[in-house]
Design a protein around this motif. Structure first.
Motif, mmCIF file in Angstrom:
data_model
loop_
_atom_site.group_PDB
_atom_site.id
_atom_site.type_symbol
_atom_site.label_atom_id
_atom_site.label_comp_id
_atom_site.label_asym_id
_atom_site.label_seq_id
_atom_site.Cartn_x
_atom_site.Cartn_y
_atom_site.Cartn_z
ATOM 1 N N VAL A 19 -9.656 4.067 -0.865
ATOM 2 C CA VAL A 19 -8.535 3.072 -1.099
ATOM 3 C C VAL A 19 -8.899 2.957 -2.861
ATOM 4 O O VAL A 19 -10.132 2.800 -3.414
ATOM 5 C CB VAL A 19 -8.784 1.660 -0.689
ATOM 6 N N LEU A 21 0.721 -1.127 -0.019
ATOM 7 C CA LEU A 21 -0.061 -0.020 -0.064
ATOM 8 C C LEU A 21 0.828 1.153 -0.053
ATOM 9 O O LEU A 21 2.066 1.101 0.637
ATOM 10 C CB LEU A 21 -0.873 0.048 1.255
ATOM 11 N N HIS A 22 0.405 2.277 -0.690
ATOM 12 C CA HIS A 22 0.954 3.631 -0.459
ATOM 13 C C HIS A 22 -0.121 4.390 0.332
ATOM 14 O O HIS A 22 -1.293 4.519 -0.144
ATOM 15 C CB HIS A 22 1.248 4.386 -1.522
ATOM 16 N N VAL A 23 0.339 4.940 1.564
ATOM 17 C CA VAL A 23 -0.459 5.521 2.287
ATOM 18 C C VAL A 23 -0.170 7.034 2.661
ATOM 19 O O VAL A 23 0.769 7.383 2.715
ATOM 20 C CB VAL A 23 -0.667 5.071 3.759
ATOM 21 N N ILE A 24 -1.302 7.854 2.457
ATOM 22 C CA ILE A 24 -1.003 9.360 2.738
ATOM 23 C C ILE A 24 -2.103 9.361 3.752
ATOM 24 O O ILE A 24 -3.367 9.495 3.717
ATOM 25 C CB ILE A 24 -1.251 10.149 1.590
ATOM 26 N N PRO A 50 5.071 3.817 2.554
ATOM 27 C CA PRO A 50 4.484 2.433 2.090
ATOM 28 C C PRO A 50 3.905 1.812 3.279
ATOM 29 O O PRO A 50 4.517 2.357 4.342
ATOM 30 C CB PRO A 50 5.818 1.681 1.530
ATOM 31 N N LEU A 80 -5.798 6.910 1.090
ATOM 32 C CA LEU A 80 -5.758 8.330 1.260
ATOM 33 C C LEU A 80 -6.806 8.491 2.657
ATOM 34 O O LEU A 80 -7.739 8.066 2.680
ATOM 35 C CB LEU A 80 -6.325 9.353 0.278
ATOM 36 N N ASP A 138 -6.591 1.192 -6.183
ATOM 37 C CA ASP A 138 -5.172 0.615 -6.752
ATOM 38 C C ASP A 138 -3.856 0.706 -5.725
ATOM 39 O O ASP A 138 -2.873 1.026 -5.920
ATOM 40 C CB ASP A 138 -4.869 1.593 -7.907
ATOM 41 N N ASN A 139 -4.244 0.321 -4.513
ATOM 42 C CA ASN A 139 -3.321 0.145 -3.296
ATOM 43 C C ASN A 139 -2.856 1.535 -2.905
ATOM 44 O O ASN A 139 -1.846 1.539 -2.110
ATOM 45 C CB ASN A 139 -2.141 -0.677 -3.865
ATOM 46 N N GLU A 140 -3.459 2.458 -3.204
ATOM 47 C CA GLU A 140 -3.171 3.904 -2.702
ATOM 48 C C GLU A 140 -4.420 4.189 -1.619
ATOM 49 O O GLU A 140 -5.740 4.116 -1.889
ATOM 50 C CB GLU A 140 -3.257 4.777 -3.836
ATOM 51 N N ASP A 167 3.219 9.645 5.108
ATOM 52 C CA ASP A 167 3.145 9.371 3.549
ATOM 53 C C ASP A 167 4.306 8.384 3.259
ATOM 54 O O ASP A 167 5.464 8.695 3.251
ATOM 55 C CB ASP A 167 3.616 10.759 2.849
#
Length: 86
Positions: free
Chosen positions: A75, A8-11, A23, A81, A77-79, A21
């Protein structure tokens, strides 16, 4: 050769603060249905959050805990927010 598992990329932010911000392997939070987890490969998702402690599990280091009074999470595409305490 096998592919590396997705991450995941998390912001995660509030109006005047950036909490994280980068992984992560998982995000845990609470909505009106109850507690839930976001893992890599999660379906597209949108939810309003309930007051709770949100946990972000970064790929390295200690879990990040955010005390949220309210917020939204999306959520795609693995992002992930997160916008909290709005």
């Amino acid at each position: 050769m096998s592919e590396a598992p997705p991450e995941l990329h998390v912001i995660a932010r509030a109006p005047f603060e950036l909490y994280y911000d980068g992984p992560a392997s998982a995000v845990s939070a609470l909505n009106r249905i109850g507690p839930f987890d976001i893992l890599p490969g999660h379906a597209d998702f949108f939810s309003m959050l309930r007051p709770s402690e949100i946990t972000i599990e970064p790929d390295d280091g200690e879990p990040i805990k955010i005390d949220a009074k309210n917020g939204i999470i999306t959520v795609r595409d693995n992002e992930v927010l997160l916008f909290v305490n709005i």
